[in-house]
Design an enzyme around this catalytic site. Structure first.
Site, PDB file in Angstrom:
ATOM      1  N   PHE A 103      -4.590   5.075   1.912  1.00  0.00           N
ATOM      2  CA  PHE A 103      -4.750   3.834   2.789  1.00  0.00           C
ATOM      3  C   PHE A 103      -5.553   4.070   3.876  1.00  0.00           C
ATOM      4  O   PHE A 103      -5.207   4.831   4.894  1.00  0.00           O
ATOM      5  CB  PHE A 103      -3.222   3.249   3.019  1.00  0.00           C
ATOM      6  CG  PHE A 103      -3.117   1.903   3.984  1.00  0.00           C
ATOM      7  CD1 PHE A 103      -3.200   0.729   3.164  1.00  0.00           C
ATOM      8  CD2 PHE A 103      -2.880   1.936   5.030  1.00  0.00           C
ATOM      9  CE1 PHE A 103      -3.034  -0.297   3.734  1.00  0.00           C
ATOM     10  CE2 PHE A 103      -2.650   0.776   5.795  1.00  0.00           C
ATOM     11  CZ  PHE A 103      -2.839  -0.320   4.900  1.00  0.00           C
ATOM     12  N   ASN A 195       4.916   3.427   8.749  1.00  0.00           N
ATOM     13  CA  ASN A 195       3.953   2.305   8.285  1.00  0.00           C
ATOM     14  C   ASN A 195       4.124   2.150   6.737  1.00  0.00           C
ATOM     15  O   ASN A 195       3.325   2.928   6.232  1.00  0.00           O
ATOM     16  CB  ASN A 195       2.384   2.387   8.781  1.00  0.00           C
ATOM     17  CG  ASN A 195       1.685   1.200   8.398  1.00  0.00           C
ATOM     18  OD1 ASN A 195       2.458   0.151   8.170  1.00  0.00           O
ATOM     19  ND2 ASN A 195       0.434   1.399   8.374  1.00  0.00           N
ATOM     20  N   PRO A 196       5.201   1.628   6.199  1.00  0.00           N
ATOM     21  CA  PRO A 196       5.407   1.739   4.910  1.00  0.00           C
ATOM     22  C   PRO A 196       4.583   0.602   4.188  1.00  0.00           C
ATOM     23  O   PRO A 196       4.098  -0.327   4.501  1.00  0.00           O
ATOM     24  CB  PRO A 196       6.696   1.329   4.600  1.00  0.00           C
ATOM     25  CG  PRO A 196       7.031   0.261   5.577  1.00  0.00           C
ATOM     26  CD  PRO A 196       6.145   0.567   6.908  1.00  0.00           C
TER      27      PRO A 196
END
Length: 288
Positions: A103, A195-196
């Protein structure tokens, strides 16, 4: 994307940079890129091996440089993330290696990282859950004076980037929804950050996200909270009394995540935080 070429008397094929940048900007704008001029400047600066601020000092580019620039512009127009083309993502004071399988850290997450830095006392133990590229973990390690920073990630592809980036932290391969992870740190942690994946399934996202960010790092179940719920329980187990947690969430979760923290019963001082655009972005709390 085409621009006019110049042929100076010495015979070297060169092109003026200003019209080349204008053509690149127009191409990216027509493709729907949100920041076409900035992206074009960053791409040509990457090709030339200079900082973006030095472009004002450069008048022309060589033919091979122009070809490389035009190729990158076309790939960006196809909505390949800018950071994948550059090979790095800027995050606070860091340049993180990124690419397919991890990500790309977003500017709004810098706020949670900054909160983590502010709440990390010298000698503290910090755990970064869903660490990805290591952006939050490394920011805390670099900007505060913790004794230990632990970065937890489950994706093998993301772990490869995390390990390359995270020389200053301890990397743990684990699933944050597993209630039994990090047994040696139970009740010993001062700061938990996360920060899932939190975007509700089915939400429309830009092509850069849909086609290049790993779905498991973006989507968090039907309501976007499938990972956040177990993360809250895990944070309560990891934190010492008085320790703090910060969790980023979707802008539709401004009420839900603080309520989940309160409902757990092991937290106090639950606080909702907005990002710089005024949208709900992360929630924090203190372990009772």
């Amino acid at each position: 994307m085409t621009v006019a070429h110049e042929h100076p008397s010495e015979g070297t094929d060169r092109t003026r940079l200003v019209p080349a940048l204008a053509a690149a900007t127009a191409r990216l704008a027509s493709a729907g890129v949100a920041s076409p001029r900035v992206d074009a400047e960053l791409l040509v600066a990457h090709v030339l091996g200079v900082g973006r601020g030095r472009l004002l000092l450069i008048d022309t580019v060589r033919a091979d440089e122009l070809r490389r620039f035009e190729d990158l512009v076309e790939r960006r127009a196809a909505r390949v993330p800018l950071q994948h083309l550059l090979g790095t993502a800027a995050f606070r004071h860091l340049e993180l290696e990124v690419g397919d399988g991890v990500f790309v850290p977003r500017p709004e997450t810098e706020l949670l990282a900054g909160w983590g830095v502010e709440h990390t006392a010298p000698g503290a133990t910090v755990v970064d859950l869903c660490s990805g590229s290591g952006a939050i973990a490394l920011s805390v390690a670099q900007e505060a004076r913790p004794a230990l920073v632990v970065a937890v990630e489950r994706s093998p592809r993301a772990l490869a980037f995390l390990r390359r980036n995270a020389s200053a932290v301890r990397v743990v391969e684990a699933d944050v929804t597993d209630p039994d992870i990090l047994p040696d740190l139970r009740g010993q942690v001062d700061v938990v950050l996360c920060n899932p994946p939190y975007v509700p399934d089915g939400t429309a996202v830009p092509p850069e996200v849909a086609d290049h960010d790993p779905a498991e790092a973006v989507f968090g179940g039907a309501d976007g909270l499938d990972v956040i719920r177990p993360v809250i329980r895990l944070a309560a187990e990891l934190l010492r009394a008085g320790g703090v947690v910060g969790i980023e969430h979707d802008d539709v979760h401004g009420a839900e995540v603080p309520e989940l923290l309160r409902a757990d019963g092991r937290f106090t001082a639950v606080t909702a935080h907005n990002d710089l655009t005024g949208r709900p972005r992360y929630a924090t709390a203190q372990r009772v």
